[in-house]
Design a protein around this motif. Sequence first.
Motif, mmCIF file in Angstrom:
data_model
loop_
_atom_site.group_PDB
_atom_site.id
_atom_site.type_symbol
_atom_site.label_atom_id
_atom_site.label_comp_id
_atom_site.label_asym_id
_atom_site.label_seq_id
_atom_site.Cartn_x
_atom_site.Cartn_y
_atom_site.Cartn_z
ATOM 1 N N TYR A 109 81.450 -11.729 17.470
ATOM 2 C CA TYR A 109 82.202 -10.819 16.606
ATOM 3 C C TYR A 109 81.372 -10.572 15.344
ATOM 4 O O TYR A 109 80.535 -11.413 14.976
ATOM 5 N N GLU A 110 81.614 -9.448 14.698
ATOM 6 C CA GLU A 110 80.942 -9.123 13.442
ATOM 7 C C GLU A 110 81.967 -8.796 12.364
ATOM 8 O O GLU A 110 82.967 -8.136 12.632
ATOM 9 N N ALA A 111 81.676 -9.259 11.153
ATOM 10 C CA ALA A 111 82.531 -8.945 10.001
ATOM 11 C C ALA A 111 81.658 -8.463 8.851
ATOM 12 O O ALA A 111 80.541 -8.966 8.650
ATOM 13 N N ARG A 112 82.182 -7.506 8.101
ATOM 14 C CA ARG A 112 81.456 -6.977 6.939
ATOM 15 C C ARG A 112 82.437 -6.767 5.801
ATOM 16 O O ARG A 112 83.495 -6.164 5.966
ATOM 17 N N ASN A 113 82.076 -7.274 4.626
ATOM 18 C CA ASN A 113 82.893 -7.105 3.429
ATOM 19 C C ASN A 113 82.583 -5.750 2.804
ATOM 20 O O ASN A 113 81.472 -5.523 2.328
ATOM 21 N N ILE A 114 83.561 -4.855 2.799
ATOM 22 C CA ILE A 114 83.333 -3.513 2.237
ATOM 23 C C ILE A 114 83.829 -3.411 0.788
ATOM 24 O O ILE A 114 83.821 -2.326 0.208
ATOM 25 N N ALA A 115 84.274 -4.530 0.217
ATOM 26 C CA ALA A 115 84.730 -4.531 -1.178
ATOM 27 C C ALA A 115 83.535 -4.695 -2.116
ATOM 28 O O ALA A 115 82.429 -5.035 -1.698
ATOM 29 N N GLU A 116 83.783 -4.468 -3.400
ATOM 30 C CA GLU A 116 82.722 -4.594 -4.392
ATOM 31 C C GLU A 116 82.722 -5.968 -5.055
ATOM 32 O O GLU A 116 82.120 -6.156 -6.103
ATOM 33 N N LYS A 117 83.402 -6.912 -4.455
ATOM 34 C CA LYS A 117 83.444 -8.277 -4.956
ATOM 35 C C LYS A 117 83.534 -9.235 -3.768
ATOM 36 O O LYS A 117 83.913 -8.828 -2.656
ATOM 37 N N PRO A 118 83.181 -10.489 -3.963
ATOM 38 C CA PRO A 118 83.303 -11.452 -2.857
ATOM 39 C C PRO A 118 84.759 -11.604 -2.436
ATOM 40 O O PRO A 118 85.664 -11.594 -3.267
ATOM 41 N N THR A 119 84.982 -11.726 -1.159
ATOM 42 C CA THR A 119 86.321 -11.950 -0.627
ATOM 43 C C THR A 119 86.251 -13.018 0.465
ATOM 44 O O THR A 119 85.187 -13.263 1.039
#
Length: 209
Positions: A109-119
């Motif tokens: 599986y792949e995940a990508r954070n699209i926010a402008e801060k760490p989540t």
Amino acid sequence: MTDDTHQITENAVVPKRKVSDRTIAISCLAFFFGMVGMAFAAVPLYAMFCQVTGYGGTTQRVEQMSDTILDKKITVRFDANTSGGLPWQFEPVQRDVTMNIGETKLIKYEARNIAEKPTAGRAAFNVTPQAAGAYFNKVECFCFTDTVLKPGEDLEMPVVFFVDPDIVNAPELKGVNTITLSYTFFPIAMPAPLAASTDVKKNGTSGQL
């Protein structure tokens, strides 16, 4: 019965009814909060129960691979979801795989954070049909692991699994040729920065007044 006697009887009953109503209300509140507390306490126990029995479509976690491979195929589909407003793009690298029952497979599986801060997030999972959860064995997975992604960061997460050959002997799964493995990532609170924790220890200020 005289009017005076009737009046005395009514006056005697009313206070008892008020006390009874108050007692019932207090008991109900105590029961409600007690059940809430038990629900939180029961979450780890329920998760453990599901992992052991496969109840609710929960898969099994094993330490070794199957030593039996059947000449019978089964298709496993992969599903990915996010919940609670977690700003991640999350999906399987491949949508399905057809394999021999008992054969060990590696998928990702792949995940990508699209926010402008760490989540941060944590994944839960299930299998459908639910009865198949008792026969879906994971050797390696990322479920129930706290994951932190920086802004724009990508992460590849492997899952190693096999379908227990005993599935062919389960009457409730007769004729089932497809299983779906579904993961859902939920947001969690970001962990405290390590540097901040170290400074607190050095300064001796542990929050005590």
